[in-house]
Design a protein around this motif. Sequence first.
Motif, PDB file in Angstrom:
ATOM      1  N   TRP A  20       0.820  -1.218   0.000  1.00  0.00           N
ATOM      2  CA  TRP A  20       0.000   0.000   0.000  1.00  0.00           C
ATOM      3  C   TRP A  20       0.853   1.267   0.000  1.00  0.00           C
ATOM      4  O   TRP A  20       0.475   2.288  -0.600  1.00  0.00           O
ATOM      5  CB  TRP A  20      -0.954  -0.002   1.189  1.00  0.00           C
ATOM      6  CG  TRP A  20      -0.302   0.194   2.529  1.00  0.00           C
ATOM      7  CD1 TRP A  20       0.170  -0.760   3.367  1.00  0.00           C
ATOM      8  CD2 TRP A  20      -0.063   1.455   3.184  1.00  0.00           C
ATOM      9  NE1 TRP A  20       0.707  -0.203   4.514  1.00  0.00           N
ATOM     10  CE2 TRP A  20       0.568   1.153   4.429  1.00  0.00           C
ATOM     11  CE3 TRP A  20      -0.313   2.774   2.861  1.00  0.00           C
ATOM     12  CZ2 TRP A  20       0.947   2.142   5.321  1.00  0.00           C
ATOM     13  CZ3 TRP A  20       0.057   3.774   3.753  1.00  0.00           C
ATOM     14  CH2 TRP A  20       0.688   3.455   4.965  1.00  0.00           C
ATOM     15  N   LYS A  21       2.017   1.211   0.639  1.00  0.00           N
ATOM     16  CA  LYS A  21       2.880   2.391   0.667  1.00  0.00           C
ATOM     17  C   LYS A  21       3.397   2.725  -0.734  1.00  0.00           C
ATOM     18  O   LYS A  21       3.432   3.888  -1.139  1.00  0.00           O
ATOM     19  CB  LYS A  21       4.053   2.169   1.630  1.00  0.00           C
ATOM     20  CG  LYS A  21       3.648   2.148   3.093  1.00  0.00           C
ATOM     21  CD  LYS A  21       4.861   2.034   4.005  1.00  0.00           C
ATOM     22  CE  LYS A  21       4.453   2.086   5.468  1.00  0.00           C
ATOM     23  NZ  LYS A  21       5.624   1.991   6.365  1.00  0.00           N
ATOM     24  N   ALA A  22       3.807   1.696  -1.471  1.00  0.00           N
ATOM     25  CA  ALA A  22       4.264   1.917  -2.844  1.00  0.00           C
ATOM     26  C   ALA A  22       3.147   2.462  -3.706  1.00  0.00           C
ATOM     27  O   ALA A  22       3.352   3.374  -4.521  1.00  0.00           O
ATOM     28  CB  ALA A  22       4.815   0.617  -3.427  1.00  0.00           C
ATOM     29  N   LEU A  23       1.930   1.940  -3.514  1.00  0.00           N
ATOM     30  CA  LEU A  23       0.783   2.417  -4.295  1.00  0.00           C
ATOM     31  C   LEU A  23       0.493   3.886  -4.006  1.00  0.00           C
ATOM     32  O   LEU A  23       0.218   4.670  -4.920  1.00  0.00           O
ATOM     33  CB  LEU A  23      -0.443   1.558  -3.990  1.00  0.00           C
ATOM     34  CG  LEU A  23      -0.477   0.175  -4.638  1.00  0.00           C
ATOM     35  CD1 LEU A  23      -1.642  -0.637  -4.088  1.00  0.00           C
ATOM     36  CD2 LEU A  23      -0.592   0.299  -6.162  1.00  0.00           C
ATOM     37  N   VAL A  24       0.542   4.258  -2.730  1.00  0.00           N
ATOM     38  CA  VAL A  24       0.307   5.667  -2.359  1.00  0.00           C
ATOM     39  C   VAL A  24       1.344   6.565  -3.018  1.00  0.00           C
ATOM     40  O   VAL A  24       1.017   7.630  -3.566  1.00  0.00           O
ATOM     41  CB  VAL A  24       0.336   5.828  -0.821  1.00  0.00           C
ATOM     42  CG1 VAL A  24       0.357   7.316  -0.442  1.00  0.00           C
ATOM     43  CG2 VAL A  24      -0.874   5.159  -0.194  1.00  0.00           C
ATOM     44  N   LEU A 165      16.115  12.985   6.016  1.00  0.00           N
ATOM     45  CA  LEU A 165      14.932  13.812   5.733  1.00  0.00           C
ATOM     46  C   LEU A 165      14.997  14.462   4.351  1.00  0.00           C
ATOM     47  O   LEU A 165      14.194  15.336   4.038  1.00  0.00           O
ATOM     48  CB  LEU A 165      14.791  14.919   6.786  1.00  0.00           C
ATOM     49  CG  LEU A 165      14.627  14.476   8.238  1.00  0.00           C
ATOM     50  CD1 LEU A 165      14.471  15.689   9.149  1.00  0.00           C
ATOM     51  CD2 LEU A 165      13.439  13.543   8.398  1.00  0.00           C
ATOM     52  N   LEU A 166      15.930  14.009   3.515  1.00  0.00           N
ATOM     53  CA  LEU A 166      16.138  14.670   2.226  1.00  0.00           C
ATOM     54  C   LEU A 166      14.881  14.685   1.364  1.00  0.00           C
ATOM     55  O   LEU A 166      14.535  15.716   0.787  1.00  0.00           O
ATOM     56  CB  LEU A 166      17.281  13.994   1.464  1.00  0.00           C
ATOM     57  CG  LEU A 166      17.575  14.580   0.081  1.00  0.00           C
ATOM     58  CD1 LEU A 166      18.011  16.036   0.195  1.00  0.00           C
ATOM     59  CD2 LEU A 166      18.651  13.774  -0.644  1.00  0.00           C
ATOM     60  N   ALA A 167      14.182  13.561   1.279  1.00  0.00           N
ATOM     61  CA  ALA A 167      13.019  13.482   0.380  1.00  0.00           C
ATOM     62  C   ALA A 167      11.920  14.469   0.772  1.00  0.00           C
ATOM     63  O   ALA A 167      11.509  15.294  -0.060  1.00  0.00           O
ATOM     64  CB  ALA A 167      12.489  12.056   0.339  1.00  0.00           C
ATOM     65  N   ALA A 274      13.848   9.978  -6.256  1.00  0.00           N
ATOM     66  CA  ALA A 274      14.033   8.552  -5.999  1.00  0.00           C
ATOM     67  C   ALA A 274      14.290   8.240  -4.535  1.00  0.00           C
ATOM     68  O   ALA A 274      14.187   7.082  -4.115  1.00  0.00           O
ATOM     69  CB  ALA A 274      15.183   8.016  -6.851  1.00  0.00           C
ATOM     70  N   THR A 275      14.629   9.249  -3.739  1.00  0.00           N
ATOM     71  CA  THR A 275      14.802   9.015  -2.298  1.00  0.00           C
ATOM     72  C   THR A 275      13.458   8.914  -1.584  1.00  0.00           C
ATOM     73  O   THR A 275      13.405   8.491  -0.428  1.00  0.00           O
ATOM     74  CB  THR A 275      15.632  10.143  -1.649  1.00  0.00           C
ATOM     75  OG1 THR A 275      14.942  11.386  -1.779  1.00  0.00           O
ATOM     76  CG2 THR A 275      17.006  10.242  -2.290  1.00  0.00           C
ATOM     77  N   ALA A 276      12.377   9.322  -2.269  1.00  0.00           N
ATOM     78  CA  ALA A 276      11.041   9.319  -1.645  1.00  0.00           C
ATOM     79  C   ALA A 276      10.386   7.955  -1.799  1.00  0.00           C
ATOM     80  O   ALA A 276       9.377   7.807  -2.487  1.00  0.00           O
ATOM     81  CB  ALA A 276      10.175  10.416  -2.265  1.00  0.00           C
ATOM     82  N   GLN A 277      10.964   6.952  -1.169  1.00  0.00           N
ATOM     83  CA  GLN A 277      10.379   5.621  -1.175  1.00  0.00           C
ATOM     84  C   GLN A 277       9.354   5.511  -0.053  1.00  0.00           C
ATOM     85  O   GLN A 277       9.540   6.083   1.025  1.00  0.00           O
ATOM     86  CB  GLN A 277      11.472   4.572  -1.030  1.00  0.00           C
ATOM     87  CG  GLN A 277      12.449   4.584  -2.209  1.00  0.00           C
ATOM     88  CD  GLN A 277      13.631   3.660  -2.019  1.00  0.00           C
ATOM     89  OE1 GLN A 277      13.905   3.226  -0.910  1.00  0.00           O
ATOM     90  NE2 GLN A 277      14.334   3.367  -3.099  1.00  0.00           N
ATOM     91  N   GLY A 278       8.276   4.803  -0.324  1.00  0.00           N
ATOM     92  CA  GLY A 278       7.148   4.778   0.595  1.00  0.00           C
ATOM     93  C   GLY A 278       7.509   4.443   2.027  1.00  0.00           C
ATOM     94  O   GLY A 278       7.012   5.071   2.968  1.00  0.00           O
ATOM     95  N   SER A 279       8.392   3.475   2.225  1.00  0.00           N
ATOM     96  CA  SER A 279       8.740   3.046   3.581  1.00  0.00           C
ATOM     97  C   SER A 279       9.393   4.154   4.396  1.00  0.00           C
ATOM     98  O   SER A 279       9.256   4.201   5.618  1.00  0.00           O
ATOM     99  CB  SER A 279       9.678   1.835   3.517  1.00  0.00           C
ATOM    100  OG  SER A 279      10.848   2.156   2.769  1.00  0.00           O
ATOM    101  N   ALA A 280      10.100   5.050   3.718  1.00  0.00           N
ATOM    102  CA  ALA A 280      10.788   6.142   4.416  1.00  0.00           C
ATOM    103  C   ALA A 280       9.993   7.444   4.393  1.00  0.00           C
ATOM    104  O   ALA A 280      10.155   8.282   5.279  1.00  0.00           O
ATOM    105  CB  ALA A 280      12.161   6.372   3.782  1.00  0.00           C
TER     106      ALA A 280
END
Length: 379
Positions: A20-24, A165-167, A274-280
């Motif tokens: 669900w995180k990837a989908l969001v 916190l870069l993303a 690309a640093t904005a991955q759902g888990s982070a």
Amino acid sequence: MLADALLKLWRESGYMALDWKALVMIVLACVLIYLAIAKKFEPLLLLPIAFGMLLANLPLTGIMKEPLGSSEAGGLLYYLYQGVKLGIYPSLIFLGIGAMTDFGPLIARPSNLIIGAGAQFGIAIAFVTAIALGFLPGEAASIGIIGGADGPTAIYLTTKLAPNLLAPISIAAYSYMALIPLIQPPLMKLLTTKKEREIVMEQSRKVSKLEKICFPLIVSIVCILLLPSVAPLIGMLMLGNLFRESGVTERLSETVQNALINIVTIFLGVTVGATAQGSAFLKPETIKIILLGLLAFMFSTVGGLLIAKIMSFLSGGKINPLIGSAGVSAVPMAARVAQVEGQKANPRNYLLMHAMGPNVAGVIGSAVAAGILLSLFGK
């Protein structure tokens, strides 16, 4: 056999690994792409950032994977991201900004430096608020710099003080830069009277070529001696401007203004996204950062406007306070907003070049603020 092969292909596909995180994040990336293309919100950066976010959240691509020693190579964007991590891309962006920007309005009216300094007020407000909300000093400093409305500076400082916190910080910084035409006008109208907005400013004095050549040299020496940590940003900004004003490096100036800055913008945008991955990215802290960034940006605009109002009063009404809103570092968008609002109040108003003075001062001011924060909270 065919059925088994198809089943194996399906099980090993990215569809089976979607959560669900990837989908969001994929939906969010598509929304940002829509805003960049349909609404033209800072498309040169928002589009690559959004697409980088999309790529990083498609499962099993390994596009941001770190290398495993010498046995396995990393992903493509991992290697390109090193330019962000090492502070290379933000400095090269500053090189291009320097080559594209005329410092003449600032040289003609040095008092604009005061407006540029006042427009960093939001950084202090956001820093204190972030500390109160439980962020570490380095993280709070990185959040606060969003108030400078300077994406490269925000990225540069965050990679040094709070890379985790870069993303959210980079996306917040560029989002608010894109939303300047929506955020600033209500504040401008709230803090200025119609009579003040109608003020027509006199044409600034003509700045000599010698002054334009000496200015980047003087600023480099003074600022870098005071804050050595800011040398990559201020140094590249002033080198780019020297290319522009020297009159003997046209080819270098054109390359920096066009080919180089365009290439770096692509690499910077895609890898930051690309640093904005759902888990982070999908954490409560992200919401706090976005709200604190808005607070910082609003108070920076307010600080610039209030300083300009004081200067208008002291000058006997010769300065239009609207140019104070351009004290944030978003060149030249903030200056254009001041021009638009000035013409709404008085069709004879031409504030663009007057507003470019505080705008350039804001670029220098945000870089200096980053240097101070880096000196205080850096390792």
